[in-house]
Every structure is written in structure tokens, then in C-alpha cells.
Design an enzyme around this catalytic site. Sequence first.
Site, PDB file in Angstrom:
ATOM      1  N   LYS A 192     -16.572 -75.866  30.987  1.00 31.77           N
ATOM      2  CA  LYS A 192     -16.099 -75.311  29.708  1.00 31.77           C
ATOM      3  C   LYS A 192     -15.528 -73.901  29.899  1.00 31.77           C
ATOM      4  O   LYS A 192     -14.416 -73.616  29.487  1.00 31.77           O
ATOM      5  CB  LYS A 192     -17.256 -75.227  28.691  1.00 31.77           C
ATOM      6  CG  LYS A 192     -17.920 -76.544  28.366  1.00 31.77           C
ATOM      7  CD  LYS A 192     -19.010 -76.376  27.320  1.00 31.77           C
ATOM      8  CE  LYS A 192     -20.174 -75.487  27.749  1.00 31.77           C
ATOM      9  NZ  LYS A 192     -21.041 -76.060  28.788  1.00 31.77           N
ATOM     10  N   ARG A 236     -23.014 -72.299  41.987  1.00 41.86           N
ATOM     11  CA  ARG A 236     -22.784 -71.044  41.264  1.00 41.86           C
ATOM     12  C   ARG A 236     -23.988 -70.107  41.439  1.00 41.86           C
ATOM     13  O   ARG A 236     -23.831 -68.899  41.527  1.00 41.86           O
ATOM     14  CB  ARG A 236     -22.554 -71.319  39.771  1.00 41.86           C
ATOM     15  CG  ARG A 236     -22.303 -70.027  38.995  1.00 41.86           C
ATOM     16  CD  ARG A 236     -21.826 -70.284  37.582  1.00 41.86           C
ATOM     17  NE  ARG A 236     -22.868 -70.873  36.753  1.00 41.86           N
ATOM     18  CZ  ARG A 236     -22.679 -71.263  35.494  1.00 41.86           C
ATOM     19  NH1 ARG A 236     -21.490 -71.154  34.954  1.00 41.86           N
ATOM     20  NH2 ARG A 236     -23.659 -71.778  34.795  1.00 41.86           N
ATOM     21  N   ARG A 286     -23.756 -75.359  19.374  1.00 41.61           N
ATOM     22  CA  ARG A 286     -24.609 -76.160  20.256  1.00 41.61           C
ATOM     23  C   ARG A 286     -25.683 -76.902  19.474  1.00 41.61           C
ATOM     24  O   ARG A 286     -26.442 -77.660  20.061  1.00 41.61           O
ATOM     25  CB  ARG A 286     -25.302 -75.237  21.251  1.00 41.61           C
ATOM     26  CG  ARG A 286     -24.602 -75.131  22.609  1.00 41.61           C
ATOM     27  CD  ARG A 286     -25.373 -74.093  23.418  1.00 41.61           C
ATOM     28  NE  ARG A 286     -25.279 -74.257  24.840  1.00 41.61           N
ATOM     29  CZ  ARG A 286     -24.423 -73.608  25.626  1.00 41.61           C
ATOM     30  NH1 ARG A 286     -23.518 -72.814  25.104  1.00 41.61           N
ATOM     31  NH2 ARG A 286     -24.452 -73.783  26.926  1.00 41.61           N
ATOM     32  N   ARG A 336     -26.815 -66.265  38.813  1.00 40.35           N
ATOM     33  CA  ARG A 336     -27.187 -66.265  37.393  1.00 40.35           C
ATOM     34  C   ARG A 336     -28.631 -66.740  37.258  1.00 40.35           C
ATOM     35  O   ARG A 336     -28.997 -67.756  37.854  1.00 40.35           O
ATOM     36  CB  ARG A 336     -26.237 -67.192  36.620  1.00 40.35           C
ATOM     37  CG  ARG A 336     -25.526 -66.478  35.498  1.00 40.35           C
ATOM     38  CD  ARG A 336     -24.504 -67.341  34.861  1.00 40.35           C
ATOM     39  NE  ARG A 336     -25.080 -68.349  33.978  1.00 40.35           N
ATOM     40  CZ  ARG A 336     -24.350 -69.090  33.156  1.00 40.35           C
ATOM     41  NH1 ARG A 336     -23.048 -68.946  33.117  1.00 40.35           N
ATOM     42  NH2 ARG A 336     -24.929 -69.983  32.398  1.00 40.35           N
ATOM     43  N   ARG A 338     -31.764 -77.387  30.672  1.00 46.93           N
ATOM     44  CA  ARG A 338     -30.515 -77.202  29.915  1.00 46.93           C
ATOM     45  C   ARG A 338     -29.833 -78.545  29.658  1.00 46.93           C
ATOM     46  O   ARG A 338     -29.232 -78.761  28.616  1.00 46.93           O
ATOM     47  CB  ARG A 338     -29.570 -76.252  30.670  1.00 46.93           C
ATOM     48  CG  ARG A 338     -30.009 -74.796  30.539  1.00 46.93           C
ATOM     49  CD  ARG A 338     -29.473 -73.922  31.637  1.00 46.93           C
ATOM     50  NE  ARG A 338     -28.026 -73.850  31.682  1.00 46.93           N
ATOM     51  CZ  ARG A 338     -27.330 -73.459  32.753  1.00 46.93           C
ATOM     52  NH1 ARG A 338     -27.954 -73.110  33.868  1.00 46.93           N
ATOM     53  NH2 ARG A 338     -26.029 -73.428  32.716  1.00 46.93           N
TER      54      ARG A 338
END
Length: 189
Positions: free
Chosen positions: A16, A130, A91, A136, A147
Site C-alpha cells: 500500500k 523490511r 481500517r 521497524r 497484524r
Amino acid sequence: MSARRILILGPPGAGKGTQAARLVEELGVPHVSTGEMLRTAVSAGTEVGKRAKAVMDAGRLVSDEIVIEIAEARLGKPDCAGGFVLDGFPRTAGQAQALDAMLERRSTPLDCCLALTVDVETVVERLLKRAEIEGRSDDTAETIRERMKVYEDQTAPLLEHYRGMGLVREVDGMGSPGDVAGRIGEALG
Ligand code: B4P
């Protein structure tokens, strides 16, 4: 490409943020990412950031109250008058209702909801990669699983909401970012 008020929906890691960054460049409209805004608030140590950090690190959703407030404030800025690409908002059903009401008040309905489809294993791989690059704090294997579950329970049902409004265009999110961008271009016409 006539669509200028675009929402991108998809599971964590679907691309996204990646695709939104390309689209805003092409369309000259702002990128409205609640994830980015929350991460900025966390780094700046604001009140919102302090409340959001633990929730984000656990892979859960920040409260509708906080997220709706920051999204409304951002969408009300003058640079969003000519369009925007929404990434990561809404969301939940509550957020979708708030967005509908906000856009209706301004007579600026969404033009399109791009639904990125991916397979879960690929997405987990992308996010773990990532984690190595960006570090992160919500990209650990355990948080990614949480998630995904939150996405299935709370966000995936929104697709039906936007389907009912005739806005959904499904786009295969597999392959390179360039491949996916090409498909998005076709979907937007
Ligand atoms: P987000 O920042 O929205 O995080 P995300 O779902 O992981 O998506 P992101 O856009 O970052 O990743 P992308 O798929 O582009 O949210 C983070 C957290 O903030 C949430 O968990 C929640 O706690 C909170 N939050 C945000 N919005 C909220 C809301 N509305 N309500 C409540 N809480 C909210 O990319 C992932 C990776 O894949 C990248 O490394 C990218 O480089 C790579 N990639 C992308 N496309 C690829 C491709 N085609 N091939 C290979 N790699 C690719």
C-alpha cells in the site's frame, strides 16, 4: 487517469505504502498515511505518539478516536482539496463510517478503492526483509501474525462495504513494485 480520491486497501505488507508513493507522484496529490502520521507522532514523543506506541508495537490497532481525529485533520488541509491517496485508513467499520460522513459533508466522494491482493507467505517475507533494512519495531514475526489477524477480522470486511458502493477494483499485488504499478494504472484507466 481521472480518479483523484483514491483509497488503497490491502493486508500489511501488500504494498500500500509503496504504491501510494508512486501514485501521488503521478497524480500530484498528497499521500495520506495514518501509519506514517502515527510513526511521526511516536518519534516526536507527542501525547498521541505516547498512547499509540505500545499498541502499534503489539500489532494492534490504535483507537478509532485517535486515528479518526488525525485523518480528519489531514484531509481537511487545503492540499487535499484536489484529491488524495489514502493509505492505511480506514481500517475498521467505525473509521469507514467516519470517512464516509466526512467526505459526504464536503461533497467529495471517493472515486475508487484499489484492493491489493497478495499471498500471506509473500507478505510475511516482505515484512521480515523490511525489518532487516528499516528496523521497524512492529515488523517482528509475532507482531506480523497479529497484524494479519487484525486485518482479517477488522479491515477485510470493509471490502464488502466499498463493493456495495461500486468502488472496488482488485489489483494483483504480486510481482515487482513496477509490475503492480502497471496493473494499478490499467485499473484506474
Ligand atoms: P501501516 O504503516 O499502514 O503499515 P502496513 O500495513 O505494514 O503497510 P505499509 O504501507 O507500511 O507496507 P507496504 O505494504 O507498502 O500501519 C502500521 C501500524 O500503524 C498498524 O499496524 C497500526 O498499529 C497503526 N495504524 C495505521 N493506520 C491505522 C488505522 N487507520 N487505525 C488504527 N491503527 C492504525 O510494504 C511492505 C514492505 O514490502 C516494504 O518493505 C516494501 O518495500 C515491500 N514491498 C512493497 N511492494 C513490494 C513488491 N511488489 N515486491 C517486493 N517488496 C515489496
